[in-house]
Design a protein around this motif. Structure first.
Motif, PDB file in Angstrom:
ATOM      1  N   ASP A 121       0.805  -1.218   0.000  1.00  0.00           N
ATOM      2  CA  ASP A 121       0.000   0.000   0.000  1.00  0.00           C
ATOM      3  C   ASP A 121       0.843   1.274   0.000  1.00  0.00           C
ATOM      4  O   ASP A 121       0.301   2.373  -0.210  1.00  0.00           O
ATOM      5  CB  ASP A 121      -0.916   0.028   1.232  1.00  0.00           C
ATOM      6  CG  ASP A 121      -2.054  -0.968   1.130  1.00  0.00           C
ATOM      7  OD1 ASP A 121      -2.486  -1.237  -0.004  1.00  0.00           O
ATOM      8  OD2 ASP A 121      -2.493  -1.477   2.172  1.00  0.00           O
ATOM      9  N   ARG A 135       0.700   3.625  -3.081  1.00  0.00           N
ATOM     10  CA  ARG A 135      -0.606   4.274  -3.187  1.00  0.00           C
ATOM     11  C   ARG A 135      -0.723   5.414  -2.174  1.00  0.00           C
ATOM     12  O   ARG A 135      -1.317   6.455  -2.462  1.00  0.00           O
ATOM     13  CB  ARG A 135      -1.725   3.248  -2.972  1.00  0.00           C
ATOM     14  CG  ARG A 135      -1.931   2.306  -4.142  1.00  0.00           C
ATOM     15  CD  ARG A 135      -3.223   1.518  -4.004  1.00  0.00           C
ATOM     16  NE  ARG A 135      -3.148   0.551  -2.906  1.00  0.00           N
ATOM     17  CZ  ARG A 135      -2.665  -0.682  -3.030  1.00  0.00           C
ATOM     18  NH1 ARG A 135      -2.199  -1.079  -4.198  1.00  0.00           N
ATOM     19  NH2 ARG A 135      -2.641  -1.507  -2.012  1.00  0.00           N
ATOM     20  N   ASP A 150       2.005   4.800 -11.042  1.00  0.00           N
ATOM     21  CA  ASP A 150       0.612   5.238 -11.104  1.00  0.00           C
ATOM     22  C   ASP A 150       0.201   5.735  -9.721  1.00  0.00           C
ATOM     23  O   ASP A 150       0.267   4.990  -8.740  1.00  0.00           O
ATOM     24  CB  ASP A 150      -0.273   4.069 -11.545  1.00  0.00           C
ATOM     25  CG  ASP A 150      -1.704   4.482 -11.834  1.00  0.00           C
ATOM     26  OD1 ASP A 150      -2.357   5.013 -10.914  1.00  0.00           O
ATOM     27  OD2 ASP A 150      -2.185   4.248 -12.958  1.00  0.00           O
ATOM     28  N   GLU A 170      -2.642   6.388  -8.368  1.00  0.00           N
ATOM     29  CA  GLU A 170      -3.823   5.797  -7.747  1.00  0.00           C
ATOM     30  C   GLU A 170      -3.633   4.323  -7.423  1.00  0.00           C
ATOM     31  O   GLU A 170      -3.952   3.875  -6.317  1.00  0.00           O
ATOM     32  CB  GLU A 170      -5.038   5.996  -8.652  1.00  0.00           C
ATOM     33  CG  GLU A 170      -5.448   7.451  -8.812  1.00  0.00           C
ATOM     34  CD  GLU A 170      -6.691   7.607  -9.667  1.00  0.00           C
ATOM     35  OE1 GLU A 170      -7.303   6.579 -10.029  1.00  0.00           O
ATOM     36  OE2 GLU A 170      -7.047   8.751  -9.981  1.00  0.00           O
ATOM     37  N   SER A 171      -3.104   3.561  -8.367  1.00  0.00           N
ATOM     38  CA  SER A 171      -2.952   2.124  -8.141  1.00  0.00           C
ATOM     39  C   SER A 171      -1.654   1.778  -7.423  1.00  0.00           C
ATOM     40  O   SER A 171      -1.551   0.725  -6.778  1.00  0.00           O
ATOM     41  CB  SER A 171      -2.995   1.377  -9.479  1.00  0.00           C
ATOM     42  OG  SER A 171      -1.812   1.618 -10.240  1.00  0.00           O
ATOM     43  N   ASP A 220       0.993   1.089  -8.996  1.00  0.00           N
ATOM     44  CA  ASP A 220       1.727   0.174  -9.871  1.00  0.00           C
ATOM     45  C   ASP A 220       2.791   0.925 -10.669  1.00  0.00           C
ATOM     46  O   ASP A 220       2.563   2.054 -11.108  1.00  0.00           O
ATOM     47  CB  ASP A 220       0.776  -0.517 -10.853  1.00  0.00           C
ATOM     48  CG  ASP A 220      -0.228  -1.410 -10.158  1.00  0.00           C
ATOM     49  OD1 ASP A 220       0.117  -1.948  -9.084  1.00  0.00           O
ATOM     50  OD2 ASP A 220      -1.357  -1.567 -10.677  1.00  0.00           O
ATOM     51  N   ARG A 268      -4.612   8.858 -16.717  1.00  0.00           N
ATOM     52  CA  ARG A 268      -4.042   8.383 -15.457  1.00  0.00           C
ATOM     53  C   ARG A 268      -3.047   9.417 -14.936  1.00  0.00           C
ATOM     54  O   ARG A 268      -2.451  10.172 -15.713  1.00  0.00           O
ATOM     55  CB  ARG A 268      -3.321   7.038 -15.644  1.00  0.00           C
ATOM     56  CG  ARG A 268      -4.159   5.927 -16.249  1.00  0.00           C
ATOM     57  CD  ARG A 268      -5.284   5.499 -15.337  1.00  0.00           C
ATOM     58  NE  ARG A 268      -4.795   4.965 -14.064  1.00  0.00           N
ATOM     59  CZ  ARG A 268      -5.599   4.528 -13.086  1.00  0.00           C
ATOM     60  NH1 ARG A 268      -6.917   4.604 -13.245  1.00  0.00           N
ATOM     61  NH2 ARG A 268      -5.096   4.055 -11.966  1.00  0.00           N
TER      62      ARG A 268
END
Length: 280
Positions: free
Chosen positions: A99, A102, A143, A145-146, A148, A182
């Protein structure tokens, strides 16, 4: 033998130091810029993109040391230790290691900064060309939000300027970059070097402007990535700033005034450097 050049993050001082170091190595007869693959993260993505232009190393070096050729930068006052401590605190607030990216991404999305257009203009001014080079180039971002990782290359359908802007989007300092709807933040959120993306190369040279100690927790620490590369049969060498270069880079590597001293110190270091390759 396939060779990879991995260029890590380190602000505008890191861009200057890497450029100076590469120029110094070339001065000494050890030009490493012809690597089959370049992996660039944050500051390293800028240098990687610059190396794909038609400008010589000497011309790129002058763009760091001569005021009339330097790109126009947005002034910010960011102390590296305080910044690292702040990001580490955000990461510790995450429920798990998975996490953490993120959490940092959310922090970046929630922080007020200059506009994306202002920041993108700075990135564009740094690059002599907005065309992807013919050689293999990987630019790493995350990214927001994700959490990744995203590796941009010439086949991604993304402009070189946007890829570099994403990789250089320091969370909490610069705005996340928008690409195809994104939002992306600095690839250093995953790893300051992302050296594991050089897997498959038989020889990997890592340039780490901020040294080998982790500024804040990361998904892929350099030591782990190097261990994996060597386990795969690669020879790996890591170069970090020497004492003079560390002093030139200082504790505020986003300060544009560090460019000339960092480039000069990097060039002096490169001229005297002996690259030590190892599989262990």
């Amino acid at each position: 033998m396939t060779e990879a050049l991995v260029l890590g993050g380190g602000g505008v001082a890191g861009i200057a130091w890497i450029t100076g170091l590469l120029a110094g190595l070339a001065d000494a007869g050890h030009d490493v810029t012809g690597a089959d693959l370049i992996v660039g993260t944050s500051a390293g993505s800028t240098v990687a993109a610059q190396l794909g232009s038609q400008l010589s190393l000497e011309e790129l070096y002058r763009r760091q040391t001569e005021p009339g050729l330097q790109s126009a930068e947005i002034l910010v006052d960011v102390d590296l230790k305080r910044f690292g401590a702040g990001i580490a605190a955000v990461m510790r607030s995450a429920a798990s290691v998975a996490d953490m990216p993120r959490a940092v991404g959310k922090f970046a999305l929630d922080t007020a900064t200059v506009s994306e257009s202002e920041r993108r203009a700075v990135i564009a001014s740094r690059l002599p060309s907005d065309e992807w080079p013919a050689r293999a180039l990987k630019i790493v971002a995350v990214d927001a939000e994700s959490g990744d990782p995203r590796v941009f290359d010439s086949a991604s359908g993304v402009s070189l300027v946007d890829a570099v802007a994403a990789s250089c989007a320091v969370p909490g300092v610069w705005p996340p970059a928008t690409i195809d709807g994104r939002r992306y933040v600095d690839g250093g959120v995953r790893s300051n070097e992302n050296a594991d993306y050089a897997a498959g190369a038989s020889r990997v040279l890592v340039l780490a402007p901020l040294g080998t100690a982790e500024v804040f927790p990361s998904e892929k620490p350099l030591a782990q990535a190097v261990k994996e590369l060597r386990a795969g049969g690669a020879e790996v060498a890591i170069v970090e700033p020497d004492e003079a270069s560390r002093a030139a880079i200082g504790t505020t590597p986003l300060d544009p005034s560090t460019r000339k001293p960092a480039a000069e110190a990097g060039r002096a270091q490169g001229r005297e450097l002996t690259i030590e390759w190892s599989r262990e």
